[in-house]
Design a protein around this motif. Structure first.
Motif, PDB file in Angstrom:
ATOM      1  N   LEU A1156       8.780  -4.295  -0.054  1.00  0.00           N
ATOM      2  CA  LEU A1156       9.580  -3.496  -0.284  1.00  0.00           C
ATOM      3  C   LEU A1156       8.828  -3.002  -0.994  1.00  0.00           C
ATOM      4  CD1 LEU A1156      11.560  -0.996   0.075  1.00  0.00           C
ATOM      5  CD2 LEU A1156      12.870  -1.010  -2.543  1.00  0.00           C
ATOM      6  N   ALA A1157       7.559  -2.038  -1.938  1.00  0.00           N
ATOM      7  CA  ALA A1157       7.354  -1.308  -2.551  1.00  0.00           C
ATOM      8  C   ALA A1157       6.146  -1.551  -1.698  1.00  0.00           C
ATOM      9  CB  ALA A1157       6.504  -1.876  -3.949  1.00  0.00           C
ATOM     10  N   SER A1158       5.633  -2.445  -1.407  1.00  0.00           N
ATOM     11  CA  SER A1158       4.404  -2.430  -0.608  1.00  0.00           C
ATOM     12  C   SER A1158       4.460  -1.705   1.035  1.00  0.00           C
ATOM     13  CB  SER A1158       4.432  -3.972  -0.385  1.00  0.00           C
ATOM     14  OG  SER A1158       3.990  -4.920  -0.757  1.00  0.00           O
ATOM     15  N   ARG A1159       6.114  -1.840   1.510  1.00  0.00           N
ATOM     16  CA  ARG A1159       5.971  -1.088   2.708  1.00  0.00           C
ATOM     17  C   ARG A1159       5.627   0.826   2.389  1.00  0.00           C
ATOM     18  NH1 ARG A1159       9.880  -4.846   4.609  1.00  0.00           N
ATOM     19  NH2 ARG A1159      11.629  -3.261   4.131  1.00  0.00           N
ATOM     20  N   ILE A1160       6.537   1.101   1.536  1.00  0.00           N
ATOM     21  CA  ILE A1160       6.490   2.346   1.052  1.00  0.00           C
ATOM     22  C   ILE A1160       5.077   2.974   0.768  1.00  0.00           C
ATOM     23  CG2 ILE A1160       7.775   3.794  -0.221  1.00  0.00           C
ATOM     24  CD1 ILE A1160       9.528   2.360  -1.025  1.00  0.00           C
ATOM     25  N   LEU A1161       4.230   2.301   0.000  1.00  0.00           N
ATOM     26  CA  LEU A1161       2.754   2.785   0.060  1.00  0.00           C
ATOM     27  C   LEU A1161       2.332   2.704   0.820  1.00  0.00           C
ATOM     28  CD1 LEU A1161       1.700   0.149  -3.242  1.00  0.00           C
ATOM     29  CD2 LEU A1161       2.220   2.592  -3.308  1.00  0.00           C
ATOM     30  N   GLU A1162       2.679   1.757   2.026  1.00  0.00           N
ATOM     31  CA  GLU A1162       1.224   1.910   3.517  1.00  0.00           C
ATOM     32  C   GLU A1162       2.487   3.855   4.159  1.00  0.00           C
ATOM     33  OE1 GLU A1162       2.621  -1.640   5.267  1.00  0.00           O
ATOM     34  OE2 GLU A1162       1.190  -3.082   4.686  1.00  0.00           O
ATOM     35  N   GLN A1163       3.490   3.737   4.087  1.00  0.00           N
ATOM     36  CA  GLN A1163       3.857   4.540   4.972  1.00  0.00           C
ATOM     37  C   GLN A1163       3.263   5.844   3.520  1.00  0.00           C
ATOM     38  OE1 GLN A1163       7.713   4.512   5.085  1.00  0.00           O
ATOM     39  NE2 GLN A1163       8.264   6.696   5.590  1.00  0.00           N
ATOM     40  N   LEU A1164       2.924   5.812   2.380  1.00  0.00           N
ATOM     41  CA  LEU A1164       2.165   6.514   1.505  1.00  0.00           C
ATOM     42  C   LEU A1164       0.547   6.739   1.812  1.00  0.00           C
ATOM     43  CD1 LEU A1164       4.743   6.805  -1.694  1.00  0.00           C
ATOM     44  CD2 LEU A1164       4.295   8.599  -0.420  1.00  0.00           C
ATOM     45  N   LEU A1165       0.636   5.797   1.941  1.00  0.00           N
ATOM     46  CA  LEU A1165      -1.223   6.360   2.530  1.00  0.00           C
ATOM     47  C   LEU A1165      -1.274   6.649   4.289  1.00  0.00           C
ATOM     48  CD1 LEU A1165      -3.429   2.509   1.840  1.00  0.00           C
ATOM     49  CD2 LEU A1165      -3.204   4.828   0.052  1.00  0.00           C
ATOM     50  N   GLU A1166      -0.279   6.601   4.683  1.00  0.00           N
ATOM     51  CA  GLU A1166      -0.812   7.110   6.432  1.00  0.00           C
ATOM     52  C   GLU A1166      -0.324   8.714   5.892  1.00  0.00           C
ATOM     53  OE1 GLU A1166       1.991   5.699   8.903  1.00  0.00           O
ATOM     54  OE2 GLU A1166       1.640   3.633   7.903  1.00  0.00           O
ATOM     55  N   VAL A1215       0.288  -3.582  -5.494  1.00  0.00           N
ATOM     56  CA  VAL A1215      -0.859  -2.585  -5.233  1.00  0.00           C
ATOM     57  C   VAL A1215      -1.488  -3.789  -5.586  1.00  0.00           C
ATOM     58  CG1 VAL A1215      -2.166  -1.350  -7.500  1.00  0.00           C
ATOM     59  CG2 VAL A1215       0.040  -0.602  -7.144  1.00  0.00           C
ATOM     60  N   LEU A1216      -1.463  -5.501  -5.679  1.00  0.00           N
ATOM     61  CA  LEU A1216      -2.911  -5.798  -5.114  1.00  0.00           C
ATOM     62  C   LEU A1216      -2.808  -5.630  -4.612  1.00  0.00           C
ATOM     63  CD1 LEU A1216      -1.556  -8.535  -8.111  1.00  0.00           C
ATOM     64  CD2 LEU A1216      -4.200  -7.235  -7.836  1.00  0.00           C
ATOM     65  N   GLY A1217      -1.606  -6.104  -3.434  1.00  0.00           N
ATOM     66  CA  GLY A1217      -1.880  -6.835  -1.496  1.00  0.00           C
ATOM     67  C   GLY A1217      -2.645  -5.336  -1.384  1.00  0.00           C
ATOM     68  N   LEU A1218      -2.630  -3.956  -1.712  1.00  0.00           N
ATOM     69  CA  LEU A1218      -3.050  -2.929  -0.071  1.00  0.00           C
ATOM     70  C   LEU A1218      -4.684  -2.599  -1.660  1.00  0.00           C
ATOM     71  CD1 LEU A1218       0.639  -1.586   0.211  1.00  0.00           C
ATOM     72  CD2 LEU A1218      -1.579  -2.316   1.846  1.00  0.00           C
ATOM     73  N   TYR A1219      -5.064  -2.876  -1.983  1.00  0.00           N
ATOM     74  CA  TYR A1219      -6.265  -3.114  -3.230  1.00  0.00           C
ATOM     75  C   TYR A1219      -7.450  -1.931  -2.953  1.00  0.00           C
ATOM     76  CZ  TYR A1219      -8.510  -3.054  -7.576  1.00  0.00           C
ATOM     77  OH  TYR A1219      -9.544  -2.183  -8.643  1.00  0.00           O
ATOM     78  N   PRO A1220      -8.103  -2.794  -1.613  1.00  0.00           N
ATOM     79  CA  PRO A1220      -9.372  -2.019  -1.249  1.00  0.00           C
ATOM     80  C   PRO A1220      -8.937  -1.001  -0.032  1.00  0.00           C
ATOM     81  CG  PRO A1220      -9.355  -4.631  -0.138  1.00  0.00           C
ATOM     82  CD  PRO A1220      -7.649  -4.448  -0.686  1.00  0.00           C
ATOM     83  N   THR A1225      -9.661   5.322  -0.170  1.00  0.00           N
ATOM     84  CA  THR A1225      -8.276   6.113  -0.009  1.00  0.00           C
ATOM     85  C   THR A1225      -8.515   7.582  -1.292  1.00  0.00           C
ATOM     86  OG1 THR A1225      -7.139   5.293   1.843  1.00  0.00           O
ATOM     87  CG2 THR A1225      -6.131   7.278   0.567  1.00  0.00           C
ATOM     88  N   LEU A1226      -8.538   6.844  -2.640  1.00  0.00           N
ATOM     89  CA  LEU A1226      -7.594   7.518  -3.210  1.00  0.00           C
ATOM     90  C   LEU A1226      -9.168   8.046  -3.826  1.00  0.00           C
ATOM     91  CD1 LEU A1226      -5.018   5.715  -5.095  1.00  0.00           C
ATOM     92  CD2 LEU A1226      -4.874   7.723  -4.095  1.00  0.00           C
ATOM     93  N   LEU A1285      -5.634   1.101 -10.250  1.00  0.00           N
ATOM     94  CA  LEU A1285      -6.700   0.697 -11.265  1.00  0.00           C
ATOM     95  C   LEU A1285      -5.684  -0.461 -12.104  1.00  0.00           C
ATOM     96  CD1 LEU A1285      -9.737   2.465 -12.047  1.00  0.00           C
ATOM     97  CD2 LEU A1285      -9.582   0.600  -9.650  1.00  0.00           C
ATOM     98  N   VAL A1286      -4.862   0.673 -13.174  1.00  0.00           N
ATOM     99  CA  VAL A1286      -4.161  -0.514 -13.839  1.00  0.00           C
ATOM    100  C   VAL A1286      -2.991  -1.502 -13.315  1.00  0.00           C
ATOM    101  CG1 VAL A1286      -2.516  -0.043 -15.929  1.00  0.00           C
ATOM    102  CG2 VAL A1286      -4.180   1.453 -15.813  1.00  0.00           C
ATOM    103  N   ARG A1287      -2.442  -0.704 -12.526  1.00  0.00           N
ATOM    104  CA  ARG A1287      -1.586  -1.415 -11.822  1.00  0.00           C
ATOM    105  C   ARG A1287      -1.724  -2.461 -10.690  1.00  0.00           C
ATOM    106  NH1 ARG A1287       1.749  -1.300 -14.648  1.00  0.00           N
ATOM    107  NH2 ARG A1287       1.532   0.736 -14.771  1.00  0.00           N
ATOM    108  N   GLY A1288      -3.596  -2.354 -10.277  1.00  0.00           N
ATOM    109  CA  GLY A1288      -3.521  -3.441  -9.935  1.00  0.00           C
ATOM    110  C   GLY A1288      -4.522  -4.698  -9.977  1.00  0.00           C
TER     111      GLY A1288
END
Length: 1651
Positions: A1156-1166, A1215-1220, A1225-1226, A1285-1288
């Motif tokens: 769930l967290a991955s899907r929400i992070l992708e949505q926020l990057l968009e 966060v690890l899954g979406l690290y690059p 982006t950040l 970074l910390v979370r990744g």
């Protein structure tokens, strides 16, 4: 030619004497002296010529030249020839007398030259100076002064001239009208007289041994008449002093008959001066010389003058000398010398004058007289011998003086007397008694700091000087041994000398040891010869008692015991063996401890044991009876010393115990009861402990004596005459009763148990019971203590057999009454504590208490302790000081007593029912809404349960029926607002679960893994941190759930739910844990109510900010999001910015599950990338101001949301899954937010937020951490990248960037690229595997339209190239090509960063540099030639990078460019920009490695740069100095001079500080040895730096030349254009900075080498 050059140098220096700076003048003087060392005659002649030619040169400048001449003459006197000496003498004589006026500095300098020459050429000097000394013409002032100084410096040379000088001088005395001339004549006469005296004293060495005193007597007398009869009357004080100074030495040379004739006038004349002059030293000194001269001729006139002499001199001593004014101290010394002279000649009259002064009412007179007495006792011993009795008797009055200064003076007189045998006379003992009294003065706890002239000394200083004096007399003055021993023993026992005990004991010890060495052991104390000495019993008692407080009075315990040990034979012959073994151990115990570490109880026990052993060793009843009688006699001495008196009582008890005479025991006990001071607590304690100790051996006698006392009249009220003291006598009677009761208690607890048990009810309690009805606190406490001791006695005795205590219930009821009578609002007395301790001992005795009595006891004790108000806050406690800390200790002791009592009661019924019964009493207190009551109740409960478990012994398996109820009582308390309650509650649950296991049949030492886990959870309860408490409560719930029987689980859960209504805001935590569990099970039920719940949660969070509500809310939000992801995200993004703490908490709950967290992070990057990062707007378009960048809202809100989600630890996998993509982006978001503003509508909110957080409101109850974060776009982006970074898994990266200050740099517009470099470096070190995808995603942004993004990416790549990781990941070529491609970028910073990246390849992938060498070198050279580089930024980077690359490039690639680069960078050595200087010099150092191929060509470049590098070691910038050190170390091996190379390598190490002058001296030495032909070139290069802007370099250049000159060979000197050099130095001598001029003058002095 040489001469003219030396002269020219000297002239140049002399021209510069006009410099106003004293340091420059000093250096010119030194330079002239230096030239003079080389060519003394040449320089002296040059100085002579210069001064003659420059007649108008002002005198301050002439002084410098004359002083240099004096030094050259002094140092080279043996080398001077007569002709030069003549020239110098003639010049100095003229300079000295040129001006008729006195110009002191100038003429003094000239005079000093004459005096210096006169050391060898006295006749030449006198020949010249005597021409200026013509009869009948008043001479120049300095002619006379020169004669005077010559007479002192060359006595043998000068005295032969004095007769003629005196002959010419005498008629001139009458011509002298001016004061200064008269003064100089006096000065001359004084020195002439002194030198004649010295000549006469050394006739055996003199050139003319026929000279006699009378050769000069008549001339001196003639001069004396003028001085005394005329000049001494002058009104000018200075002249009078000059006359007086002369008359002292002159008096020795006067004809004897003339001196005798003059004395009646001379002495009054001198004495009269004391009134006219405040500064008396010169008068006193002269007077002393006159008196000595008079005594030498056996004058008869002195007798007549004696009274006036004494009358005048005495006040001089009475005026105190001020140590800060040395002349006053010297005056005292001279006046005391006068008294010595007079006392040796007129002892009777001097004493007759002095001794009555001791009775003066003026303190200063008394002190002064005593000082004189000390002087004459010491300095006129033979004359004073027969006066000793007279002097001693006259000291009676001073001995009674109370003034501290007088006392100190008396002590000093006593010390002098001791050395000269006075104290052996009758009356000497009074002096010693005085000394001991001063040793006994009380010392101030904190002596006040007093100025040295304070009117009164502290008694401390008198005491300290007296102690030192006593010790010195007893250890170093052998003749005092028989005076002091055994006399000093008389002072040991009187109590008024208590403070002197330590010094007394030490002195006595030393004396006794001496006596023993003389073989007087047995007869150490001769009582037959010394009737006043204290008896052995008195001494032993006194020394033993004072040892009980061993650290008082400068550690008197050790001193007293050591003395006691030495006196063992005199105390009793049988004690030698015992004491020699025991006393050293006691002393060792004192010395091993300190006042703080010593246990007083243990120490007293050791001393009493020592006393017991002593009594046993003596084994003589008569001796013991005498001893105990003496002890009782000394009791009253210790009134006012409660601790010592208390101990003495114990000693009496111990000694009575050893006494065989029953009658004496009873008599002494009776006496003690009659004489005790009952109103003092220590006395009551002491007397009671005495009776207790005595009862050990004399129980019958002790009880009988107490029974008699009870029946005596003392307790019956008297009516009649003294009834006005009724109240007072009542109070006194209560105190006597208290003591009596205490005595019974001590007797009961101390006496043998087999004897005392039968007497307790019949004899002891019978007499105690009648006093229970009292309100007197002292009596109450004594009753309680006594009952306690009796209970202990019964308890300890009953172990031997059955003893039924029939009056137990009665006593318990009495204790309960005492507790009830205490005020409920405060604890002021230890009544509660003592009563509960007593009950603790009582309840274990047979028979059992009845249930009503037991209930009454428990409830009274609980209410009496738990309900007390809480202790004062720390602040008030500090204000109230000791009282508050005393209350705190008292409260702690009382609570401990309560616990012990309840344990004692529980012990009698160790069953589940007994436990239930106990908690029936404690339950209401545990649930109290008052924190302090809960805290105390739970603490007591934990102690009881632990005790129950430790004592439990289950023989059959039975149900622990009330486990659920008890756990329900304690488990909610695991979340109590008080940390201590939480800890104790866990302990309670822990014990209950183990009690359950015991009842299930497990052994008591069985350890259950789950229950043991509770102990580990306690740590988490120390701080009220929500997450820790949540986990802890959850774990506790799991343990309870697994261990509580099923039939009790529901009631437990219900009790948890009820706990939600607990008034303590934290106490519903345990229930919340259970509620959350249910929510997990039944999430589907809540599906329809998602929207309502979202808004309800938010509003509830705003109303009540409690931990469990927030936890529950997060669970709910997570469930909603897992079903309605997009709706929840949109809804939360629509919340107003900045997000409040509740919205933040809801965002964070979305991180719970990775998918769930991955899907929400992708949505926020968009959302972040869906809009431009900022819009540009001009706030004041008309003013033409720069455009303002304003952040767009959606990317901003999405960035904040990313922060909140990633700040939750659970988001890690997502966060690890979406690290690059997250990182890129950040990073780009961050690059676009530097300097970007918030939209207007958010700025006011941000201001409110920052003001509330700075005002302390940010952390309030409604505002949890995240809400106080800054909304500023840049800060927001930085924080989000950091948390990503910390979370990744890159905590190391975040930490490294933080500790290097990288985050702050990234937010700075000027240093942003440096911050990016820190980040890239950290990524390379700690997150290498992540880089390929990051680099791939970043490369397109090198062509971004935003400058900021190009700068960020280039800076990131440049730093990555600094690490080998890019090579390992096969990214090097790609990145290098991208960097090369940036060299034409429109932005200077991008070009500079691109070069930095290419340079970094040297450290990142050195092995690849050779392959791309030509390409890299071309880039660097292009960079140095960059035309669009106004601040040389690109050139600077090109040089720095090239320095790094050089080690790895092919030599052939470099050698083709070597000369081009060296010439290109040379101008930068002297650049105004420190960075350019540093980089160019470092690069030059690195280039030297490649100079082998074209060695000569490059050697030329080294020589061109050498002077510059050496001078820049004085560069104002440390980094340039460091670069120069490096470059010189690199150049060294190429210079073909081993010495120079070694110097550069050793002295120019980075870590080593450099003494520049010394270093340059050695460098120049090697340069001139190896390259002498380079001299002119080196000097010319240095001349260029004479115009440098840097002061230190301007100063270093002439110094460099000076050292070159110092070391060059003579045959190379012709290279130098001396005229050009001297001209340049001459010009630099006018530099505005003194330190430069100093160096120029120094170098001018050195040029003598090449002339």
């Amino acid at each position: 030619m040489t001469e003219s050059r030396i002269k020219r140098l000297a002239t140049t220096l002399m021209d510069a004497t006009t410099d106003k700076d004293p340091l420059v003048q000093e250096q010119i003087y030194n330079a002239l002296c230096h030239l003079g060392e080389s060519e003394p005659e040449e320089i002296l002649n040059s100085c002579d010529e210069y001064l003659r030619q420059h007649d108008k040169l002002a005198y301050p400048h002439r002084v410098i030249i004359l002083k240099a001449m004096e030094t050259v003459v002094k140092n080279n006197i043996a080398l001077l020839d007569k002709s030069t000496a003549k020239v110098v003498i003639f010049l100095a004589s003229n300079e000295m007398t040129k001006s008729k006026e006195v110009i002191r500095d100038w003429q003094q300098a000239a005079s000093d030259v004459l005096v210096a020459v006169g050391q060898r050429f006295i006749n030449k000097v006198m020949e010249e100076v005597l021409t200026k000394f013509q009869p009948g013409i008043l001479p120049h002032y300095f002619v006379m002064q020169t004669f005077a100084n010559l007479s002192v410096s060359n006595v043998f040379g000068m005295v032969p001239f004095l007769n003629s000088i005196l002959g010419t001088m005498l008629p001139m005395l009458g011509m002298a009208k001016q004061d200064h001339m008269k003064s100089v004549f006096c000065y001359a006469l004084q020195h002439f007289s002194e030198s004649i005296q010295e000549y006469l004293a050394n006739l055996d060495k003199a050139p003319d041994p026929t000279v006699r005193k009378d050769t000069f007597s008549n001339e001196i007398f003639s001069a004396y008449e003028v001085l005394f009869n005329s000049w001494l009357q002058h009104r000018e004080a200075k002249l009078r002093l000059a006359v007086v100074e002369a008359m002292g030495p002159m008096s020795y040379l006067l004809p004897s008959e003339k001196l005798e004739e003059q004395l009646p006038k001379l002495i009054p004349g001198i004495l009269a001066l004391y009134k006219k002059h405040t500064e008396a030293f010169y008068i006193s000194k002269s007077l002393c010389q006159i008196l000595e001269a008079s005594v030498n001729i056996g004058s008869r006139s002195l007798d007549v003058q004696l009274d006036s002499l004494l009358g005048t001199l005495h006040p001089q001593i009475c005026a105190p000398a001020d140590p800060a004014v040395p002349l006053t101290v010297k005056n005292h010394t001279e006046v005391l010398r006068c008294f010595t002279v007079l006392a040796c000649s007129f002892p009777d009259r001097v004493l007759a004058f002095l001794l009555p002064k001791l009775e003066s009412s003026n303190e200063r007179t008394r002190v002064g007289t005593l000082l004189i007495m000390r002087q004459i006792i010491n300095s006129a011993p033979s004359q004073m011998e027969i006066k000793k009795p007279f002097i001693l008797s006259s000291m009676k009055l001073p001995l009674q003086d109370s003034n501290n200064k007088v006392k100190r003076a008396v002590v000093q007189v006593i010390s002098a007397m001791a050395h000269h045998g006075y104290l052996e006379q009758p009356g000497g003992e009074a002096m010693m008694e005085f000394l001991v009294r001063q040793c006994a003065l009380p010392s101030d706890a904190q002596p006040k700091k007093q100025p040295p002239d304070a009117d009164d000394l502290t008694s401390d200083s008198v005491q300290s000087i007296s102690v030192n004096t006593l010790f010195l007399l007893s250890t170093t003055v052998d003749r005092m041994n028989n005076v002091l021993w055994p006399y000093l023993l008389e002072f040991v026992t009187p109590v008024q000398f208590t403070n002197a005990l330590t010094p007394l004991c030490k002195s006595l010890m030393s004396l006794a040891v001496k006596k023993q060495e003389e073989g007087e052991n047995a007869s150490l104390i001769r009582y037959d010869l010394n009737a006043n000495l204290p008896s052995p019993y008195a001494l032993t008692t006194r020394l033993l008692v004072v040892s009980s407080q061993p650290y008082v009075g400068d550690c008197r315990g050790a001193a007293a015991l050591r003395l006691l040990n030495v006196l063992h034979y005199s105390v009793h012959p049988a004690l030698e063996q015992l004491w020699s073994k025991r006393v050293p151990l006691l002393v060792e115990h004192i010395e091993e401890n300190t006042e703080k570490s010593l246990s007083q109880k243990e120490w007293e026990e050791k001393l009493l044991l020592f006393l017991q052993e002593t009594l046993a060793a003596v084994a003589d009843n008569t001796w013991i009876c005498h001893f105990v009688t003496e002890m009782c006699r000394q009791l009253n001495s210790y009134n006012g010393f409660p601790l010592e008196k208390n101990f003495l009582y114990k000693c009496i008890g111990t000694t009575l115990g050893a006494c065989a005479s029953k009658d004496l025991v009873q008599k002494q006990l009776q006496e003690l009861l009659e004489t005790a001071r009952y109103h003092e607590e220590a006395e009551r304690e002491g007397l009671a402990s005495c009776f207790g100790i005595c009862a050990i051996n004399h129980l019958e006698e002790t009880l009988a004596k107490l029974e008699d006392f009870v029946r005596s009249d003392v307790f019956k009220k008297s009516v009649g005459l003294f009834s006005i003291f009724k109240d007072r006598s009542d109070n006194e009677v209560e105190k006597i009763k208290s003591t009596l009761i205490l005595c019974y208690g001590y007797v009961a607890v101390s006496a043998p148990k087999e004897l005392v048990l039968s007497r307790i009810e019949a004899d002891i309690l019978k007499n105690i019971f009648q006093y229970f009805n009292t309100k007197d606190l002292t009596l109450k406490l004594c009753l309680i203590r006594s009952i306690c001791m009796i209970s202990q006695a019964i308890y300890n005795g009953a172990k031997c057999g059955d003893f039924v205590f029939s009056r137990k219930a009665e006593l318990v009821a009495q204790m309960v009454e005492f507790i009830k009578a205490e005020p409920p609002e405060a604890m002021r007395t230890p009544v509660r504590q003592r009563a509960m301790i007593t009950c603790t001992y009582l309840v274990v005795l047979e028979p059992h208490l009845s249930d009503p009595d037991r209930t009454e006891l428990i409830d009274t004790c609980l209410a009496g302790v738990l309900a007390l108000p809480p202790p004062e806050p720390a602040k008030e406690r500090e204000e109230n000081g000791g009282d508050a800390s005393h209350k705190e200790v008292l409260y702690g002791d009382t609570l401990s007593a309560l616990k012990d009592l309840l344990k004692s009661l529980l012990q009698r019924n160790l069953t589940p029912h007994g436990l239930q019964d106990m908690f029936a009493h404690l339950g209401p207190w545990i649930k109290s809404n008052k924190e302090h009551e809960r805290q105390r109740a739970v603490e007591v409960s934990a102690a009881l349960l632990e005790f129950y478990l430790s004592k439990l012994n289950v023989s059959t398996v039975i149900p622990f029926y009330n486990l659920g109820v008890l756990i329900a009582l304690f488990s909610p308390r695991c979340s109590d607002s008080l940390a201590s309650v939480r800890q104790d509650a866990v302990d309670c649950v822990y014990c209950l679960l183990y009690i359950q296991l015991c009842y299930e049949g497990f052994a008591r030492d069985h350890r259950d893994e789950m229950v043991e886990g509770l102990k580990a959870l306690k740590k988490g309860l120390e701080e009220p941190d929500f997450t820790v408490l949540f986990r802890t409560c959850n774990n506790i719930a799991m343990v309870i759930g697994k261990r509580v029987p099923p039939d009790q689980l529901m009631s437990l859960l219900l009790a948890m739910f009820e706990g939600l209504a607990d008034p303590d805001k934290n106490c519903s935590r345990a229930a919340t844990v259970m509620i959350n569990s249910l929510l997990k099970e039944r999430g589907a039920v809540l599906q329809e109510k998602v929207p309502d719940i979202m808004s309800i949660i938010h509003s509830k969070l705003e109303e009540v900010d409690e931990e469990h509500i927030r936890k529950a809310a997060q669970q709910t939000v997570y469930i909603l999001a897992s079903q309605h992801k997009s709706v929840v995200v949109s809804s939360l993004l629509g919340s107003p910015l900045p997000f409040d703490s509740h919205t933040c908490a809801m965002w964070r709950s979305l991180a719970t599950e990775p998918t769930l967290a991955s899907r929400i992070l992708e949505q926020l990057l968009e959302k972040v990338n869906s809009d431009v990062p900022y819009k540009e707007s001009k706030s004041f378009p008309l003013l033409g101001s720069a455009a303002e960048r304003v952040a767009t809202p959606l990317p901003l809100a999405a960035t904040c949301a990313l922060y909140e989600i990633m700040s939750a630890p659970e988001s890690g996998p997502a966060v690890l899954g979406l690290y690059p993509p997250l990182f890129v982006t950040l990073l780009l978001r961050l690059s676009c937010t530097v300097g970007v503003q918030l939209p207007k509508n958010l700025q006011s909110r941000e201001r409110r937020r920052s003001s509330s957080s700075s005002g302390g409101g940010g952390g309030g109850s409604g505002n949890h951490g995240p809400a106080s974060r800054s909304l500023q776009p840049c800060s927001c982006a930085v924080e989000t990248l950091k948390v990503m970074l910390v979370r990744g898994g890159s905590e190391e990266v975040a930490r490294a960037v933080g500790s290097a200050g990288g985050w702050e740099l990234m937010a700075s517009a000027e240093r942003h690229h440096d911050g990016i470099a820190v980040l890239a470096g950290a990524m390379a070190r700690h997150a290498g595997p992540r880089l390929p995808l990051i680099v791939k995603n970043l490369i397109p942004t090198l062509n971004s339209v935003f400058d900021s993004q190009r700068i960020t990416t280039t800076a990131f790549f440049a730093e990555l190239l600094n690490s080998n990781v890019v090579n390992d990941l096969i990214l090097l070529e790609t990145m290098m090509d991208n960097m090369t491609g940036r060299q034409k970028d429109a932005c200077t910073l991008v070009r500079m960063l691109a070069l930095r990246g290419l340079g970094n390849i040297a450290s990142g992938s050195p092995e690849k540099v050779r392959k791309h060498g030509a390409k890299l070198l071309a880039s660097m050279v292009n960079g140095m030639d960059d035309k669009d580089d106004p601040h040389n930024l690109v050139a600077l980077e090109a040089m720095s990078s090239l320095s790094k690359l050089l080690d790895h490039l092919e030599e052939r690639d470099i050698q083709s460019m070597l000369l081009h680069i060296a010439i290109r960078i040379r101008p930068f050595f002297d650049s105004e920009q420190p960075d350019l200087r540093r980089s160019s010099i470092v690069l030059f150092g690195n280039l030297t490695k490649f100079s082998q191929g074209n060695c000569e060509v490059f050697f030329e470049q080294i020589l061109n740069g050498l002077v510059t590098l050496l001078l820049h070691l004085q560069d104002p910038k440390p980094e340039v100095v460091k670069a120069c050190k490096f470059a010189l170390r690199m150049c060294g091996p190429n210079m073909g001079c081993d010495g120079l190379c070694d110097m550069f390598l050793n002295h120019l190490r980075e870590d080593r500080s450099l003494h520049y002058g010394e270093f340059m001296n050695n460098v120049c030495k090697h340069l001139m040895q190896s390259y002498p032909e380079m001299l002119n070139r080196l000097i010319l290069t240095n001349l260029f730096y004479f115009k440098s802007n840097w002061v230190d370099i301007r100063a270093a250049a002439p110094m460099f030349i000076g050292f070159l000159v110092l070391h060059v060979d003579e045959d190379q000197c012709q290279q130098v254009d001396l005229d050009q050099l001297i001209s340049a130095l001459n010009l630099l001598l006018k530099d505005p900075v003194p330190s430069v001029r100093v160096k120029v003058a120094e170098t001018l002095g050195r040029l003598v080498r090449i002339l």
